[in-house]
Motif scaffolding. Structure first.
Motif, PDB file in Angstrom:
ATOM      1  N   ALA A  11     150.169  57.930  55.979  1.00 57.49           N
ATOM      2  CA  ALA A  11     150.615  56.699  55.321  1.00 57.49           C
ATOM      3  C   ALA A  11     152.141  56.678  55.183  1.00 57.49           C
ATOM      4  N   PHE A  12     152.717  57.810  54.826  1.00 58.95           N
ATOM      5  CA  PHE A  12     154.170  57.879  54.709  1.00 58.95           C
ATOM      6  C   PHE A  12     154.837  57.678  56.062  1.00 58.95           C
ATOM      7  N   GLY A  13     154.280  58.268  57.102  1.00 61.09           N
ATOM      8  CA  GLY A  13     154.827  58.099  58.455  1.00 61.09           C
ATOM      9  C   GLY A  13     154.778  56.655  58.901  1.00 61.09           C
ATOM     10  N   VAL A  14     153.664  55.977  58.657  1.00 55.60           N
ATOM     11  CA  VAL A  14     153.542  54.562  59.013  1.00 55.60           C
ATOM     12  C   VAL A  14     154.552  53.735  58.222  1.00 55.60           C
ATOM     13  N   PHE A  15     154.703  54.063  56.939  1.00 60.56           N
ATOM     14  CA  PHE A  15     155.664  53.349  56.089  1.00 60.56           C
ATOM     15  C   PHE A  15     157.094  53.515  56.613  1.00 60.56           C
ATOM     16  N   VAL A  16     157.458  54.735  56.949  1.00 68.13           N
ATOM     17  CA  VAL A  16     158.815  55.001  57.439  1.00 68.13           C
ATOM     18  C   VAL A  16     159.052  54.287  58.765  1.00 68.13           C
ATOM     19  N   ILE A  17     158.044  54.267  59.628  1.00 70.94           N
ATOM     20  CA  ILE A  17     158.193  53.605  60.918  1.00 70.94           C
ATOM     21  C   ILE A  17     158.330  52.090  60.735  1.00 70.94           C
ATOM     22  N   CYS A  18     157.663  51.525  59.755  1.00 71.96           N
ATOM     23  CA  CYS A  18     157.700  50.073  59.554  1.00 71.96           C
ATOM     24  C   CYS A  18     158.933  49.595  58.777  1.00 71.96           C
ATOM     25  N   VAL A  19     159.539  50.434  57.945  1.00 70.49           N
ATOM     26  CA  VAL A  19     160.649  50.002  57.103  1.00 70.49           C
ATOM     27  C   VAL A  19     161.871  49.620  57.922  1.00 70.49           C
ATOM     28  N   GLY A  20     162.214  50.398  58.915  1.00 67.98           N
ATOM     29  CA  GLY A  20     163.405  50.111  59.716  1.00 67.98           C
ATOM     30  C   GLY A  20     163.378  48.723  60.339  1.00 67.98           C
ATOM     31  N   PRO A  21     162.369  48.421  61.158  1.00 67.35           N
ATOM     32  CA  PRO A  21     162.303  47.068  61.734  1.00 67.35           C
ATOM     33  C   PRO A  21     162.102  45.974  60.682  1.00 67.35           C
ATOM     34  N   ALA A  22     161.410  46.297  59.575  1.00 67.37           N
ATOM     35  CA  ALA A  22     161.208  45.301  58.519  1.00 67.37           C
ATOM     36  C   ALA A  22     162.524  44.935  57.837  1.00 67.37           C
ATOM     37  N   LEU A  23     163.472  45.839  57.812  1.00 66.30           N
ATOM     38  CA  LEU A  23     164.797  45.533  57.276  1.00 66.30           C
ATOM     39  C   LEU A  23     165.710  44.939  58.354  1.00 66.30           C
ATOM     40  N   LEU A  24     165.553  45.394  59.573  1.00 68.26           N
ATOM     41  CA  LEU A  24     166.445  44.971  60.654  1.00 68.26           C
ATOM     42  C   LEU A  24     166.225  43.512  61.049  1.00 68.26           C
ATOM     43  N   VAL A  25     164.987  43.072  61.122  1.00 68.95           N
ATOM     44  CA  VAL A  25     164.704  41.699  61.559  1.00 68.95           C
ATOM     45  C   VAL A  25     165.304  40.671  60.598  1.00 68.95           C
ATOM     46  N   PRO A  26     165.079  40.753  59.273  1.00 69.80           N
ATOM     47  CA  PRO A  26     165.743  39.780  58.386  1.00 69.80           C
ATOM     48  C   PRO A  26     167.262  39.910  58.411  1.00 69.80           C
ATOM     49  N   GLY A  27     167.760  41.125  58.630  1.00 68.41           N
ATOM     50  CA  GLY A  27     169.202  41.307  58.727  1.00 68.41           C
ATOM     51  C   GLY A  27     169.790  40.589  59.933  1.00 68.41           C
ATOM     52  N   VAL A  28     169.101  40.660  61.069  1.00 70.03           N
ATOM     53  CA  VAL A  28     169.556  39.949  62.269  1.00 70.03           C
ATOM     54  C   VAL A  28     169.498  38.440  62.025  1.00 70.03           C
ATOM     55  N   LEU A  29     168.443  37.977  61.371  1.00 69.19           N
ATOM     56  CA  LEU A  29     168.336  36.551  61.047  1.00 69.19           C
ATOM     57  C   LEU A  29     169.446  36.126  60.083  1.00 69.19           C
ATOM     58  N   ALA A  30     169.804  37.001  59.151  1.00 69.59           N
ATOM     59  CA  ALA A  30     170.885  36.687  58.203  1.00 69.59           C
ATOM     60  C   ALA A  30     172.223  36.606  58.930  1.00 69.59           C
ATOM     61  N   TYR A  31     172.491  37.544  59.828  1.00 73.67           N
ATOM     62  CA  TYR A  31     173.750  37.511  60.570  1.00 73.67           C
ATOM     63  C   TYR A  31     173.833  36.298  61.495  1.00 73.67           C
ATOM     64  N   SER A  32     172.707  35.871  62.037  1.00 74.86           N
ATOM     65  CA  SER A  32     172.724  34.716  62.933  1.00 74.86           C
ATOM     66  C   SER A  32     172.775  33.398  62.165  1.00 74.86           C
ATOM     67  N   GLY A  33     172.528  33.435  60.858  1.00 73.55           N
ATOM     68  CA  GLY A  33     172.579  32.225  60.042  1.00 73.55           C
ATOM     69  C   GLY A  33     171.260  31.482  59.979  1.00 73.55           C
ATOM     70  N   ARG A  34     170.194  32.049  60.527  1.00 78.66           N
ATOM     71  CA  ARG A  34     168.881  31.399  60.495  1.00 78.66           C
ATOM     72  C   ARG A  34     168.171  31.600  59.167  1.00 78.66           C
ATOM     73  N   TRP A  35     168.520  32.664  58.454  1.00 78.33           N
ATOM     74  CA  TRP A  35     167.913  32.946  57.140  1.00 78.33           C
ATOM     75  C   TRP A  35     169.040  32.972  56.117  1.00 78.33           C
ATOM     76  N   THR A  36     169.090  31.954  55.264  1.00 81.87           N
ATOM     77  CA  THR A  36     170.186  31.849  54.291  1.00 81.87           C
ATOM     78  C   THR A  36     169.683  31.659  52.864  1.00 81.87           C
TER      79      THR A  36
END
Length: 182
Positions: A11-36
């Motif tokens: 469970a911890f391994g799955v959590f660690v694997i999912c956290v990175g992309p789960a933070l990166l995707v909204p961050g990319v949307l924030a930098y592109s201005g699609r999520w404000t």
């Protein structure tokens, strides 16, 4: 059947694997201005005037996603000593940027770390704050040149209280002489 400790590790391994992309995707949307929707006043933990949550998510997600990729490469047979050294570089680079977004982002780094749409949104607010600061400084400078009694009178007039109050000016030297005997 898996034991509870194995289940926790999985469970911890799955959590660690999912956290990175789960933070990166909204961050990319924030930098592109699609999520404000996160833009606005900052929270109580931050010393910044405005929230930079989307950008912090990007800079926190980058090292975690890199770590996920490198651990995947290690699982595929790439030399572990090479991947371990490569994991540290993004962490050392990105974590100070996250801390700067939370507490203090120098003006020199703003063009590098903030997208244009955010700087355009923030500029009128900063200009208004700069104008108010300049007006306060000019007022203080003007008041410093006046004698003390005149300063009090000007401040009372600005507050609107001078019309209702009667100002009695007393020579401080007289008060000092009479009170110093007792």
């Amino acid at each position: 059947m898996d034991t509870p400790t194995q289940f926790a590790v999985i469970a911890f391994g799955v959590f660690v694997i999912c956290v990175g992309p789960a933070l990166l995707v909204p961050g990319v949307l924030a930098y592109s201005g699609r999520w404000t929707s996160w833009v606005g006043p900052s929270g109580s933990q931050s010393t910044a005037k405005h929230s930079r949550l989307g950008f912090m998510m990007f800079w926190a997600g980058v090292p975690m996603t890199v770590m996920d990729v490198l651990l995947g490469l290690e699982a595929l047979g790439v030399d572990a000593s090479l991947t371990r050294e490569l994991i540290l570089a993004p962490m050392i680079l990105c974590m100070p940027i996250v801390m700067m977004h939370i507490y203090f982002l120098p003006k020199v780094l703003r063009p590098l770390l903030l997208p244009q749409w955010y700087r355009d949104w923030e500029d009128p607010i900063n200009e208004r704050a700069d104008q108010e600061t300049e007006l306060r400084r000019a007022r203080r400078k003007r008041l410093r040149k006046l004698p003390r009694a005149e300063r009090r009178r000007v401040r009372l007039q600005e507050m609107g209280a001078a019309d209702r109050l009667i100002i009695v000016e007393v020579d401080q030297k007289v008060i000092w002489e009479k009170t110093s005997r007792y």
